[in-house]
Design an enzyme around this catalytic site. Structure first.
Site, PDB file in Angstrom:
ATOM      1  N   ALA A  47       0.851  -1.196   0.000  1.00 23.10           N
ATOM      2  CA  ALA A  47       0.000   0.000   0.000  1.00 23.10           C
ATOM      3  C   ALA A  47       0.883   1.242   0.000  1.00 23.10           C
ATOM      4  O   ALA A  47       1.481   1.589   1.021  1.00 23.10           O
ATOM      5  CB  ALA A  47      -0.928   0.012   1.202  1.00 23.10           C
ATOM      6  N   GLY A  48       0.985   1.898  -1.155  1.00 24.95           N
ATOM      7  CA  GLY A  48       1.770   3.122  -1.265  1.00 24.95           C
ATOM      8  C   GLY A  48       0.858   4.292  -1.571  1.00 24.95           C
ATOM      9  O   GLY A  48       0.254   4.883  -0.681  1.00 24.95           O
ATOM     10  N   TRP A  86       9.183   1.944   4.094  1.00 26.02           N
ATOM     11  CA  TRP A  86       9.572   3.245   3.528  1.00 26.02           C
ATOM     12  C   TRP A  86       9.198   4.384   4.479  1.00 26.02           C
ATOM     13  O   TRP A  86       8.744   5.441   4.048  1.00 26.02           O
ATOM     14  CB  TRP A  86       8.938   3.494   2.153  1.00 26.02           C
ATOM     15  CG  TRP A  86       9.028   2.355   1.206  1.00 26.02           C
ATOM     16  CD1 TRP A  86       7.998   1.661   0.659  1.00 26.02           C
ATOM     17  CD2 TRP A  86      10.229   1.756   0.669  1.00 26.02           C
ATOM     18  NE1 TRP A  86       8.459   0.662  -0.180  1.00 26.02           N
ATOM     19  CE2 TRP A  86       9.838   0.708  -0.181  1.00 26.02           C
ATOM     20  CE3 TRP A  86      11.593   2.011   0.844  1.00 26.02           C
ATOM     21  CZ2 TRP A  86      10.747  -0.080  -0.862  1.00 26.02           C
ATOM     22  CZ3 TRP A  86      12.507   1.215   0.171  1.00 26.02           C
ATOM     23  CH2 TRP A  86      12.076   0.194  -0.677  1.00 26.02           C
ATOM     24  N   THR A 106      10.064   7.338   6.433  1.00 30.62           N
ATOM     25  CA  THR A 106      11.141   8.323   6.534  1.00 30.62           C
ATOM     26  C   THR A 106      11.385   8.688   8.000  1.00 30.62           C
ATOM     27  O   THR A 106      10.453   9.043   8.706  1.00 30.62           O
ATOM     28  CB  THR A 106      10.765   9.578   5.715  1.00 30.62           C
ATOM     29  OG1 THR A 106      10.439   9.172   4.392  1.00 30.62           O
ATOM     30  CG2 THR A 106      11.904  10.574   5.691  1.00 30.62           C
ATOM     31  N   ARG A 151      34.930  25.419 -15.710  1.00 26.06           N
ATOM     32  CA  ARG A 151      35.379  24.311 -16.552  1.00 26.06           C
ATOM     33  C   ARG A 151      35.571  24.787 -17.997  1.00 26.06           C
ATOM     34  O   ARG A 151      34.658  25.387 -18.582  1.00 26.06           O
ATOM     35  CB  ARG A 151      34.334  23.188 -16.513  1.00 26.06           C
ATOM     36  CG  ARG A 151      34.630  22.023 -17.419  1.00 26.06           C
ATOM     37  CD  ARG A 151      35.719  21.149 -16.863  1.00 26.06           C
ATOM     38  NE  ARG A 151      35.973  19.996 -17.725  1.00 26.06           N
ATOM     39  CZ  ARG A 151      36.776  18.994 -17.408  1.00 26.06           C
ATOM     40  NH1 ARG A 151      37.409  19.003 -16.244  1.00 26.06           N
ATOM     41  NH2 ARG A 151      36.959  17.998 -18.234  1.00 26.06           N
ATOM     42  N   GLN A 207      24.796  16.357 -16.343  1.00 27.71           N
ATOM     43  CA  GLN A 207      25.269  16.463 -17.721  1.00 27.71           C
ATOM     44  C   GLN A 207      26.310  17.581 -17.863  1.00 27.71           C
ATOM     45  O   GLN A 207      27.341  17.404 -18.524  1.00 27.71           O
ATOM     46  CB  GLN A 207      24.064  16.743 -18.642  1.00 27.71           C
ATOM     47  CG  GLN A 207      24.321  16.446 -20.098  1.00 27.71           C
ATOM     48  CD  GLN A 207      24.509  14.949 -20.359  1.00 27.71           C
ATOM     49  OE1 GLN A 207      24.072  14.106 -19.581  1.00 27.71           O
ATOM     50  NE2 GLN A 207      25.187  14.627 -21.452  1.00 27.71           N
ATOM     51  N   GLY A 244      29.559  16.547 -16.560  1.00 28.69           N
ATOM     52  CA  GLY A 244      30.215  15.444 -17.265  1.00 28.69           C
ATOM     53  C   GLY A 244      30.560  14.307 -16.324  1.00 28.69           C
ATOM     54  O   GLY A 244      29.773  13.960 -15.437  1.00 28.69           O
ATOM     55  N   GLU A 292       4.961  11.592  -1.282  1.00 30.76           N
ATOM     56  CA  GLU A 292       3.846  12.544  -1.101  1.00 30.76           C
ATOM     57  C   GLU A 292       2.993  12.640  -2.365  1.00 30.76           C
ATOM     58  O   GLU A 292       2.613  13.718  -2.805  1.00 30.76           O
ATOM     59  CB  GLU A 292       4.410  13.926  -0.726  1.00 30.76           C
ATOM     60  CG  GLU A 292       4.479  14.205   0.771  1.00 30.76           C
ATOM     61  CD  GLU A 292       5.194  13.119   1.558  1.00 30.76           C
ATOM     62  OE1 GLU A 292       4.536  12.091   1.816  1.00 30.76           O
ATOM     63  OE2 GLU A 292       6.340  13.275   1.949  1.00 30.76           O
TER      64      GLU A 292
END
Lengths: 84, 397
Positions: free
Chosen positions: B129-130, B155, B157, B263, B332, B335, B359
């Site tokens: 049951a989520g 689960w 928290t 960079r 991304q 890199g 939530e």
């Protein structure tokens, strides 16, 4: 006052129920169109619209079951507020 | 954003930001690697009094408005999503107690939650049951004046460390909420490790084996544990998770702008490359939009407007999905460095993905937001209450 409250309740509920004429005694929970957050939306609406506080002891399903039940409930809350 | 805040809110934001930078951010990567929150970090937060930021002053809290609570969640989320999730679950439970608890329950629990003497967690999810909270199977059986609790929550928290659990089980009347204290015989927890994100959030399995729950620990009416108790908690949880996602967007933007300026590739800082700029500009616009949606949700919440629920859902949906986009682009832009442990990018990506799941999943919000759209449309087609009332008054005459 009573008519005004009923109209405001009916207008709010018209967003939830795809029926053109929701009758005063139609059972909102039996109509089956409500979402999981409907209960809290309804509580928040009543509190905001009529400036009352919905308490734990008010959470009788019969207070929220229909437009007529909501109107009567709001009337009792407003009367209690005025008397206190 | 500052122009949209009151003086008190602006001042609070500065305090939250300074605290998050000094006390929370330095711990974020070590905690992520260690997969646990150090008690000293929780104590630092508790010492500020902000665990009780939104708890009414009459119960020992600071009684601040929802916008300030959101700003705090945003700043904690920028520094460390695990600590932000502590604030989220703690305030969800405190809010549910404040909303539906008896005066005795409010007086008993809220002052200690406000100071952080106790921390709280919400125990609703189960292996089966989520999102469908009403499917909870944990059994609540009446036993004398109280209840017996048997089942498995998953689960949860900060379930590994919370002193007080708000548990939704199933009684004869339907989903029902009770408060369970750590130390209750039959209560057992186990840390869940190797999560994709919020890895320091002390997320746990929780088992109840014949736990005796006193009758006075029933929260709200039997049968209303999901619709009203968890419903109220979840609404606030969505709100602070939305703000926490804005915090992730802030962190992604700061990390990306900093890295892209330093960079170099092909003879120039990578911020000069148009496709990098595109990622940064999308991130920037998303952050601005998410923040405005969160502010609107907070403003409506403070006004006790029924539209606040839809606004919180909208903000959570947009901010969490935007955070995933931003975190992915942050990796991304970095890199190979974005994939490794020396930069926060990979932590931000894992944390952001969790925001889309907790939530209310993205898909749950998408379904609900469509419903809100249909509701608005239906009301717009119907004569407004004022007109209806005027007609009724004319008829009465």
């Amino acid at each position: 006052m009573a008519t005004d409250a009923k109209a405001r309740i009916a207008h709010y509920l018209s967003g939830f129920f795809p029926v053109t004429d929701l009758k005063d005694d139609d059972d909102l929970f039996a109509l089956g169109f409500v979402s999981s957050m409907f209960a809290m939306q309804l509580v928040t609406f009543v509190e905001h619209e009529f400036d009352v506080v919905v308490e734990n002891e008010d959470l009788e399903l019969d207070n929220f079951r229909s437009i007529g039940a909501l109107e009567a409930f709001v009337g009792r809350k407003l009367a209690a507020t005025a008397a206190s | 954003m500052n122009g949209l805040l009151t003086d008190d809110q602006r001042s609070a934001l500065e305090e939250f930001r300074a605290f998050a930078d000094a006390e929370i951010a330095p711990h974020a990567d070590p905690a992520h690697r260690a997969q646990r929150t150090e008690p000293a970090v929780v104590k630092a937060l508790a010492d500020t009094g902000w665990m009780g930021l939104a708890i009414p002053a009459e119960y020992g809290g600071l009684g601040r408005d929802a916008v300030q609570l959101g700003l705090l969640a945003g700043e904690l989320g920028r520094a460390c999503s695990s600590i932000r999730s502590l604030l989220t679950v703690h305030t969800m439970v405190a809010h549910a107690i404040g909303r539906w608890g008896s005066r005795e329950q409010r007086e008993r629990w809220l002052p200690r939650l406000a100071t952080g003497e106790l921390t709280a967690a919400l125990a609703v999810s189960e292996p089966g049951a989520g999102s469908d909270m009403a499917a909870v199977a944990t059994a609540l059986t009446r036993e004398g004046e109280g209840w017996r609790l048997d089942g498995h929550k998953k689960w949860i928290t900060y379930g590994e460390t919370a002193d007080l659990l708000l548990v939704v089980g199933r009684s004869a009347e339907g989903p029902t909420a009770v408060l369970v204290e750590r130390g209750t015989p039959g209560l057992r927890t186990a840390l869940i490790t190797d999560l994709i994100g919020i890895r320091a959030s002390m997320t746990a399995d929780v088992w109840f084996d014949g736990c005796a729950v006193p009758g006075e620990n029933l929260l709200g009416r039997p049968g209303l544990g999901v619709s009203h108790v968890a419903g109220a908690a979840l609404d606030l949880g969505r709100y602070t998770v939305a703000w926490g996602s804005v915090g992730i967007l802030d962190a992604c933007l700061a990390a990306s702008v900093d890295y892209a300026g330093r960079r170099e590739a092909f003879g120039a800082p990578i911020k000069e490359h148009q496709l990098v700029r595109r990622m940064v500009s999308t991130m920037y616009a998303d952050r601005q939009a998410a923040r405005l949606l969160c502010l609107e949700a907070g403003r409506l919440r403070d006004a006790r407007d029924p539209g606040a629920l839809a606004a919180a859902s909208t903000a959570k949906y947009f901010a969490s999905t935007a955070a995933v986009r931003a975190a992915s682009d942050t990796v991304q832009i970095h890199g190979a460095n974005g994939c490794g442990p020396d930069y926060p990018a990979q932590r931000l990506l894992g944390d952001a993905k969790v925001m889309e799941v907790i939530e209310g999943s993205t898909q749950l919000h998408q379904t609900g937001l469509a419903e809100y759209a249909f509701q608005e449309s239906a009301r717009a087609r119907r004569p407004h209450a004022d007109a209806v009332t005027a007609d009724a008054v004319r008829r009465d005459r």
